[in-house]
Write a protein that holds these residues in place. Structure first.
Motif, PDB file in Angstrom:
ATOM      1  N   PHE A 212     -39.506  23.906  37.686  1.00  0.00           N
ATOM      2  CA  PHE A 212     -38.091  23.751  38.055  1.00  0.00           C
ATOM      3  C   PHE A 212     -37.382  25.101  38.101  1.00  0.00           C
ATOM      4  O   PHE A 212     -36.178  25.172  38.282  1.00  0.00           O
ATOM      5  N   SER A 213     -38.125  26.185  37.873  1.00  0.00           N
ATOM      6  CA  SER A 213     -37.491  27.499  37.743  1.00  0.00           C
ATOM      7  C   SER A 213     -37.182  28.109  39.100  1.00  0.00           C
ATOM      8  O   SER A 213     -36.436  29.068  39.195  1.00  0.00           O
ATOM      9  N   GLY A 214     -37.792  27.558  40.147  1.00  0.00           N
ATOM     10  CA  GLY A 214     -37.540  28.100  41.482  1.00  0.00           C
ATOM     11  C   GLY A 214     -38.432  29.288  41.811  1.00  0.00           C
ATOM     12  O   GLY A 214     -38.468  29.740  42.952  1.00  0.00           O
ATOM     13  N   THR A 215     -39.164  29.823  40.821  1.00  0.00           N
ATOM     14  CA  THR A 215     -40.084  30.916  41.132  1.00  0.00           C
ATOM     15  C   THR A 215     -41.419  30.635  40.471  1.00  0.00           C
ATOM     16  O   THR A 215     -41.490  29.957  39.450  1.00  0.00           O
ATOM     17  N   HIS A 291     -40.643  14.184  45.491  1.00  0.00           N
ATOM     18  CA  HIS A 291     -40.093  13.044  44.729  1.00  0.00           C
ATOM     19  C   HIS A 291     -40.590  13.041  43.283  1.00  0.00           C
ATOM     20  O   HIS A 291     -39.858  12.706  42.360  1.00  0.00           O
ATOM     21  N   MET A 292     -41.852  13.468  43.090  1.00  0.00           N
ATOM     22  CA  MET A 292     -42.394  13.477  41.724  1.00  0.00           C
ATOM     23  C   MET A 292     -41.769  14.625  40.920  1.00  0.00           C
ATOM     24  O   MET A 292     -41.356  14.442  39.777  1.00  0.00           O
ATOM     25  N   VAL A 293     -41.677  15.783  41.553  1.00  0.00           N
ATOM     26  CA  VAL A 293     -41.124  16.949  40.844  1.00  0.00           C
ATOM     27  C   VAL A 293     -39.658  16.679  40.469  1.00  0.00           C
ATOM     28  O   VAL A 293     -39.224  16.985  39.353  1.00  0.00           O
ATOM     29  N   GLU A 294     -38.933  16.062  41.412  1.00  0.00           N
ATOM     30  CA  GLU A 294     -37.522  15.724  41.121  1.00  0.00           C
ATOM     31  C   GLU A 294     -37.417  14.769  39.934  1.00  0.00           C
ATOM     32  O   GLU A 294     -36.546  14.897  39.066  1.00  0.00           O
ATOM     33  N   ALA A 295     -38.329  13.783  39.918  1.00  0.00           N
ATOM     34  CA  ALA A 295     -38.303  12.813  38.809  1.00  0.00           C
ATOM     35  C   ALA A 295     -38.578  13.522  37.486  1.00  0.00           C
ATOM     36  O   ALA A 295     -37.913  13.270  36.475  1.00  0.00           O
ATOM     37  N   PHE A 296     -39.556  14.438  37.475  1.00  0.00           N
ATOM     38  CA  PHE A 296     -39.866  15.173  36.240  1.00  0.00           C
ATOM     39  C   PHE A 296     -38.666  16.028  35.813  1.00  0.00           C
ATOM     40  O   PHE A 296     -38.352  16.142  34.626  1.00  0.00           O
ATOM     41  N   HIS A 297     -38.012  16.620  36.802  1.00  0.00           N
ATOM     42  CA  HIS A 297     -36.849  17.469  36.510  1.00  0.00           C
ATOM     43  C   HIS A 297     -35.736  16.650  35.838  1.00  0.00           C
ATOM     44  O   HIS A 297     -35.167  17.052  34.824  1.00  0.00           O
ATOM     45  N   LYS A 298     -35.476  15.479  36.390  1.00  0.00           N
ATOM     46  CA  LYS A 298     -34.435  14.600  35.821  1.00  0.00           C
ATOM     47  C   LYS A 298     -34.790  14.183  34.398  1.00  0.00           C
ATOM     48  O   LYS A 298     -33.962  14.146  33.490  1.00  0.00           O
ATOM     49  N   ARG A 299     -36.074  13.861  34.224  1.00  0.00           N
ATOM     50  CA  ARG A 299     -36.519  13.437  32.890  1.00  0.00           C
ATOM     51  C   ARG A 299     -36.446  14.600  31.911  1.00  0.00           C
ATOM     52  O   ARG A 299     -36.114  14.411  30.739  1.00  0.00           O
ATOM     53  N   ARG A 300     -36.769  15.792  32.393  1.00  0.00           N
ATOM     54  CA  ARG A 300     -36.671  16.980  31.530  1.00  0.00           C
ATOM     55  C   ARG A 300     -35.236  17.097  30.995  1.00  0.00           C
ATOM     56  O   ARG A 300     -35.006  17.247  29.794  1.00  0.00           O
ATOM     57  N   ASP A 301     -34.274  16.989  31.913  1.00  0.00           N
ATOM     58  CA  ASP A 301     -32.866  17.117  31.504  1.00  0.00           C
ATOM     59  C   ASP A 301     -32.494  16.020  30.503  1.00  0.00           C
ATOM     60  O   ASP A 301     -31.813  16.275  29.511  1.00  0.00           O
ATOM     61  N   LEU A 302     -32.959  14.804  30.794  1.00  0.00           N
ATOM     62  CA  LEU A 302     -32.658  13.677  29.911  1.00  0.00           C
ATOM     63  C   LEU A 302     -33.215  13.923  28.504  1.00  0.00           C
ATOM     64  O   LEU A 302     -32.499  13.822  27.497  1.00  0.00           O
ATOM     65  N   VAL A 303     -34.496  14.283  28.444  1.00  0.00           N
ATOM     66  CA  VAL A 303     -35.179  14.435  27.151  1.00  0.00           C
ATOM     67  C   VAL A 303     -34.604  15.615  26.364  1.00  0.00           C
ATOM     68  O   VAL A 303     -34.375  15.515  25.152  1.00  0.00           O
ATOM     69  N   VAL A 304     -34.348  16.726  27.048  1.00  0.00           N
ATOM     70  CA  VAL A 304     -33.793  17.891  26.349  1.00  0.00           C
ATOM     71  C   VAL A 304     -32.433  17.521  25.751  1.00  0.00           C
ATOM     72  O   VAL A 304     -32.144  17.826  24.591  1.00  0.00           O
ATOM     73  N   GLY A 305     -31.630  16.811  26.516  1.00  0.00           N
ATOM     74  CA  GLY A 305     -30.306  16.385  26.022  1.00  0.00           C
ATOM     75  C   GLY A 305     -30.438  15.490  24.800  1.00  0.00           C
ATOM     76  O   GLY A 305     -29.753  15.680  23.790  1.00  0.00           O
ATOM     77  N   LEU A 306     -31.344  14.522  24.874  1.00  0.00           N
ATOM     78  CA  LEU A 306     -31.505  13.570  23.761  1.00  0.00           C
ATOM     79  C   LEU A 306     -32.061  14.274  22.520  1.00  0.00           C
ATOM     80  O   LEU A 306     -31.663  13.967  21.398  1.00  0.00           O
ATOM     81  N   GLU A 319     -39.302  25.026  31.611  1.00  0.00           N
ATOM     82  CA  GLU A 319     -39.039  25.225  33.046  1.00  0.00           C
ATOM     83  C   GLU A 319     -40.073  24.550  33.934  1.00  0.00           C
ATOM     84  O   GLU A 319     -39.953  24.582  35.154  1.00  0.00           O
ATOM     85  N   GLY A 320     -41.122  24.028  33.305  1.00  0.00           N
ATOM     86  CA  GLY A 320     -42.147  23.406  34.138  1.00  0.00           C
ATOM     87  C   GLY A 320     -43.042  22.495  33.325  1.00  0.00           C
ATOM     88  O   GLY A 320     -42.790  22.253  32.146  1.00  0.00           O
TER      89      GLY A 320
END
Ligand code: PMP
Ligand code: GLU
Length: 394
Positions: A212-215, A291-306, A319-320
């Motif tokens: 998700f880092s873009g590089t 679609h898979m990478v986006e789903a992982f990214h969303k879940r990353r944000d969710l889990v880090v927040g929780l 980041e990945g």
């Protein structure tokens, strides 16, 4: 009497696979276990890859394949290395194996002599340690922590090098920390290695696309590194093909030849149908994975927040890959619901028994302060798992 070899008696069981098996067993007994133990995408293999496999069956790809992989697959892998990594490998540099795990095992077997040291930035993927040990090498761990995003610095690398250092193995994006090394960070490490021309690098890039880092930077693309790097990759993670068992390397030709010789005596060429399907996978524009990478990214944000909302857990923002690796050491020495938590093993077992959530102890990855969660599961399951964990730790 124990009649098994010292080799197997000295080998540790894979903790990731052991925890996944335990979670499966408890589920079969009727327990409501949420397994965040195994690193395995919860998506299906994309249809265009399945179609390629079906076609291969109909076209009778049923005989032994060349030991190092089909020529047209190796060409497709070279195109992929050029397209995604700006690396100019030729088919003579490529070996296809039965999973990246076998690629790594081949490398250790063909590169290490008894007593050779291999630097492992910790945390590292669980199997590196045992594969190196089994091949006669000595793993030399270099510790990092959540405060430095679990990355080693050039100074740490320099300090770990001895006359016996033969290799350094790392993954980026990293399993288990999710950390991604930038080009600048890898360049700093390469500058240290420039002073030690006999050291080889294993760059495990199997999570390359789950980033998700873009590089993304392959260390082999840094001037001076191509001839001394073995780039490891595979289709298991990005293409949701864990069970198909295809991994591959790009390496100096003498190493590729040696790996081919090695697997020629052990497994022969990798599964023929899976290899044909892999041509479709590596030739595809990585956009098909969006679609898979986006789903992982969303879940990353969710889990880090929780996780951040749970007092006592300390976390970096990965980041990945699809893991989080919180530091749980603030619980060590405490007693929760009558259970004394002495270390990460106790903590992980406590979550299994009190929250019905399976995780993997950080000890398995060379960091005894942390535990690993895989977030390759649905948002509902992740939310429920973290709710249970929060309650169990309250
Ligand atoms: N390297 C890393 C960092 C991994 O997490 C894994 C896990 N599967 C592997 C290699 C092995 O991959 P494969 O399934 O292709 O053997
Ligand atoms: N690599 C995955 C993990 O770390 C799969 C399990 C394994 O191969 O050890 O969970």
């Amino acid at each position: 009497m124990n009649q098994l070899s010292d080799r197997i008696n000295n080998l540790s069981t894979s903790q990731t696979l052991a925890m996944a098996a335990l979670a499966r067993e408890l589920k079969a007994q009727g327990k409501d276990i949420i397994s965040l133990s195994l690193g395995e995408p919860d998506f299906n293999t994309p249809d265009f890859i399945k179609e390629a496999a079906k076609k291969a069956i109909d076209e009778n790809y049923s005989t032994y394949s060349p030991v190092d992989g089909y020529a047209d697959l190796k060409e497709a892998i070279c195109r992929k290395f050029k397209r995604d990594n700006n690396l100019d490998y030729t088919p003579a540099n490529v070996v296809v194996s039965t999973g990246a795990k076998q690629s790594l095992y081949n490398i250790a077997q063909v590169m290490l002599n008894e007593g050779d040291e291999v630097i492992l930035p910790a945390p590292y993927w669980v199997s590196y340690f045992e594969i190196i040990k089994m091949s006669g090498g000595i793993p030399v761990e270099v510790a990092t922590s959540v405060d430095t995003d679990f990355k080693i610095t050039a100074a740490q690398l320099e300090k770990a090098i001895t006359p016996k250092t033969k290799m350094i193995w790392y993954s980026s994006p990293c399993n288990p920390s999710g950390s991604v090394y930038s080009r600048e960070e890898l360049t700093a490490l390469a500058e240290v290695l420039a002073k030690h021309p006999n050291i080889y690098v294993v760059a495990d890039e199997i999570y390359e696309h789950i980033n998700f880092s873009g590089t993304f930077c392959s260390i082999a693309s840094i001037p001076g590194m191509f001839e001394r790097t073995i780039t490891v990759n595979g289709v298991a993670k990005a293409f949701a093909m864990t069970g198909w068992r295809i991994g591959y390397i790009g390496a100096p030709e003498f190493i590729a030849k040696a790996c081919t010789k090695m697997q020629g005596q052990v497994t022969s060429g990798a599964n023929s149908i899976a290899q044909r399907a892999t041509i479709a996978a590596v030739d595809a524009d990585p956009k098909v994975l969006h679609h898979m990478v986006e789903a992982f990214h969303k879940r990353r944000d969710l889990v880090v927040g929780l996780i951040k909302a749970i007092p006592g857990l300390k976390i970096n923002v990965p980041e990945g890959a699809f893991y989080v690796f919180p530091d749980v050491s603030s619980f060590f020495g405490k007693t929760l619901r009558g259970t004394e938590i002495k270390n990460a093993d106790d903590f992980s077992m406590y979550l299994l028994s009190e929250a019905n959530v399976a995780t993997v102890t950080g000890d398995a990855f060379g960091n005894p302060d942390c535990i690993r969660f895989s977030y390759a599961t649905s948002e509902e399951q992740l939310t429920e798992a973290l709710k249970r964990i929060k309650e169990a730790l309250a």
